[in-house]
Design a protein around this motif. Structure first.
Motif, short mmCIF file in Angstrom:
data_model
loop_
_atom_site.label_atom_id
_atom_site.label_comp_id
_atom_site.label_asym_id
_atom_site.label_seq_id
_atom_site.Cartn_x
_atom_site.Cartn_y
_atom_site.Cartn_z
N GLY A 7 9.19 -8.93 -7.31
CA GLY A 7 10.23 -8.35 -6.58
C GLY A 7 10.52 -6.85 -7.10
N SER A 8 9.70 -6.21 -7.68
CA SER A 8 9.91 -4.80 -8.16
C SER A 8 9.26 -3.70 -7.45
CB SER A 8 9.42 -4.91 -9.56
OG SER A 8 8.18 -5.25 -9.83
N CYS A 9 10.08 -2.60 -7.37
CA CYS A 9 9.44 -1.25 -6.89
C CYS A 9 8.47 -0.89 -7.85
CB CYS A 9 10.24 -0.52 -6.33
SG CYS A 9 9.78 0.91 -5.59
N ILE A 10 7.07 -0.66 -7.43
CA ILE A 10 6.18 -0.01 -8.57
C ILE A 10 6.02 1.51 -8.30
CG2 ILE A 10 3.57 0.04 -9.05
CD1 ILE A 10 3.43 -2.63 -7.33
N THR A 11 6.23 2.07 -7.23
CA THR A 11 6.21 3.46 -6.92
C THR A 11 6.95 3.76 -5.71
OG1 THR A 11 3.69 3.66 -7.74
CG2 THR A 11 4.73 5.51 -6.73
N ALA A 12 7.71 5.04 -5.80
CA ALA A 12 8.30 5.61 -4.73
C ALA A 12 7.90 7.08 -4.48
CB ALA A 12 9.75 5.49 -4.88
N TRP A 13 7.74 7.52 -3.56
CA TRP A 13 7.52 8.84 -3.33
C TRP A 13 8.05 9.44 -1.93
CZ3 TRP A 13 5.16 12.37 -6.37
CH2 TRP A 13 4.59 13.52 -6.01
N ASP A 14 8.68 10.67 -2.12
CA ASP A 14 9.39 11.19 -1.09
C ASP A 14 8.15 12.31 -0.32
OD1 ASP A 14 10.87 12.62 0.71
OD2 ASP A 14 12.52 13.35 -0.95
N THR A 15 8.08 11.76 0.87
CA THR A 15 7.04 12.49 1.86
C THR A 15 7.66 13.82 2.55
OG1 THR A 15 7.50 11.11 3.73
CG2 THR A 15 5.85 10.26 2.26
N GLN A 16 8.78 13.92 2.40
CA GLN A 16 9.65 15.01 3.25
C GLN A 16 9.41 14.87 4.47
OE1 GLN A 16 11.46 17.27 1.27
NE2 GLN A 16 10.88 16.04 -0.60
N SER A 17 9.22 13.85 5.07
CA SER A 17 9.10 13.69 6.63
C SER A 17 9.20 12.35 6.86
CB SER A 17 7.49 14.02 6.98
OG SER A 17 7.58 13.83 8.51
#
Length: 490
Positions: free
Chosen positions: A384-394
């Protein structure tokens, strides 16, 4: 008078300029007499044999190897003894110097060398660890250095690895006239039989990727009605169609015949997903219905977890979990067996339409947020955890995993209107595929995993051949199991 006579005797004894008759011989006299008696025949007659060593001059250079001279410090007044070679010694020395410059002949008759060859198989002198001159010696025949095998096999650094070529131009562009520009709809899917289903307003077309033929499968009869979603069954023989009239239809593609029409929703059906014989449908009401297409009472369960329209549905490859995304910015994970909620992720700040499960890691879910969020997140549904988050700017409108190279593909709307490829799981960008003049609404992957289809609001469908398999890798044979739906639906 006697007193003066005693003083004269003392002075006469202490005088140093008179020879002392009963004193021992001086050291220089002993050396001179010894040198004179031993080498009288070898000295030059012009030189005095009585000369003191303290007055002699030592040669400043001494002959050395190969006729070269070596500087020797001159200590004037020293008392060291320098022997003088006779004529026989000079001849021997000259012979040795000349012999030293000649190449040495191999002495095969040496008993030590013979013993070494017999015991070791080679001469120990030829296998010295340290070699101070000449060319390096070769290892004996058949000798293998285990340390070299262990430590010399290093992996090629990532910077040296050759990256595959990805064309920046699409392989083919197809027209998609009257395409409905609605972010919340899912209007394209690529089936296992290599048929691409596309919904254009009130019609559903099938494009045969192998032959290039186009077939009109369905046209809505209701006025102002339109197609909201399409989804292929696992075997690619049946197509599920969700409509704006709250219906879910099941079509047999081979015979181009509608098999059944399932009514259960009260609002439009914007997303569909298959799990063998179970078809899940999400509606604008926020409800998710489970349909067992084998039985007459198809509606088996209703999942309530979203406050607004459900715009994304995806079953995990192993059939354990169902992921749903909604316009309420939440992602819900449901247990396929208990039909209950397992996780509710609320980290997104925009509508979640883009959902994709990792085919080689069934517990990994990727989700993408809308314009207010723009993030791609990777979840581990076991923990139930978030491994990675990335802002794609779109805006993220669609996601899919490419198993051939273990990468993630994303479709984007405002502001870039492009397709992006990311490394998994680092989310390092591989490349951007640009060319659309409107936002990308949907993505779909070909059955062999080599081609990505992107459907855009500019009313074009573009095919990008980005994941063609390496010809050196053997392809796994496709299974020929019969469809569960085929066995029970007729």
């Amino acid at each position: 008078m006697s007193h003066f006579g005693f003083e004269n005797d003392i002075h006469s004894v202490l005088k140093l300029d008179m020879p002392i008759t009963n004193a021992p011989m001086a050291r220089w006299q002993r050396k001179a007499s010894t040198s004179t008696s031993a080498h009288a025949g070898a000295l030059s007659p012009n030189k005095s044999t009585n000369r003191s060593l303290s007055l002699s001059k030592t040669p400043s250079k001494t002959p050395g190897k190969n006729g070269k001279t070596q500087s020797t410090p001159s200590n004037a007044g020293g008392d060291r003894f320098i022997p003088v070679r006779n004529a026989k010694q000079m001849d021997v020395a000259s012979f040795l110097l000349s012999k030293e410059n000649e190449p040495a002949e191999e002495d095969l008759t040496s008993p030590f060398k013979a013993w070494s060859v017999t015991l070791n198989g080679y001469d120990v002198e030829d296998a010295k660890i340290l070699h101070l001159g000449g060319k390096p010696l070769n290892a004996p025949e058949g000798y293998q250095n285990n340390l070299k095998v262990l430590y010399s096999q290093v992996h090629t650094p990532a910077s040296m690895k050759k990256s595959r070529y990805i064309s920046s131009a699409p392989e083919r562009i197809l027209d998609a006239p009257e395409l409905r520009n609605d972010f919340y709809l899912n209007l394209m899917d690529w089936g296992r039989q290599n048929l691409l289903a596309v919904a254009l307003s009130e019609q559903v077309y099938l494009w045969d990727a192998a032959q290039g033929d186009i077939t009109l499968l369905k046209k809505m009869e209701e006025e102002n009605g339109y197609i909201c979603s399409v989804s292929w069954s696992k075997d690619g023989n049946f197509l599920a169609i969700g409509t704006s009239t709250c219906k879910v239809e099941l079509w047999d593609v081979q015979y181009q015949k509608r098999l059944r029409c399932m009514d259960s929703h009260a609002t439009r059906v914007g997303c569909l997903s298959w799990n063998d014989h179970v078809l899940s449908s999400g509606a604008r009401s926020g409800l998710i219905h489970q349909h067992d297409v084998r039985v007459a009472e198809h509606h088996t369960c209703t999942l309530r977890g979203h406050a607004q329209e459900v715009c994304g549905l995806a079953w995990s490859p192993d059939g354990r979990y169902l992921a749903s995304g909604g316009n309420d910015n939440t992602v819900n994970v449901w247990s396929g067996a208990q039909q209950t909620g397992v996780h509710c992720f609320t980290e997104h700040e925009g509508a979640v339409k883009a959902l994709a499960w990792c085919p080689w890691q069934p517990s990994i879910l990727a989700s993408g947020g809308g314009t207010s969020d723009r993030n791609i997140r990777l979840w581990n549904v076991n923990s139930g955890s978030c491994i990675t988050a990335w802002d794609t700017q779109s805006q993220v409108s669609s996601l899919l995993f490419a198993a051939n190279y273990k990468e993630l593909v994303s479709g984007h709307g405002f502001a870039h209107d492009q397709v992006s490829i990311w490394k998994y799981p680092s989310l390092t960008k591989v490349t951007d595929l640009q060319g659309h003049e409107g936002r990308v609404l949907n993505l779909s992957l070909s059955p062999d995993g080599s081609t990505v289809a992107s459907l855009s609001a500019d009313e074009t469908l573009r095919l990008w051949k980005c994941f063609e398999k390496d010809p050196s890798k053997k392809a796994k044979p496709a299974g020929g199991s019969s469809s569960i739906i085929q066995q029970h639906i007729r």
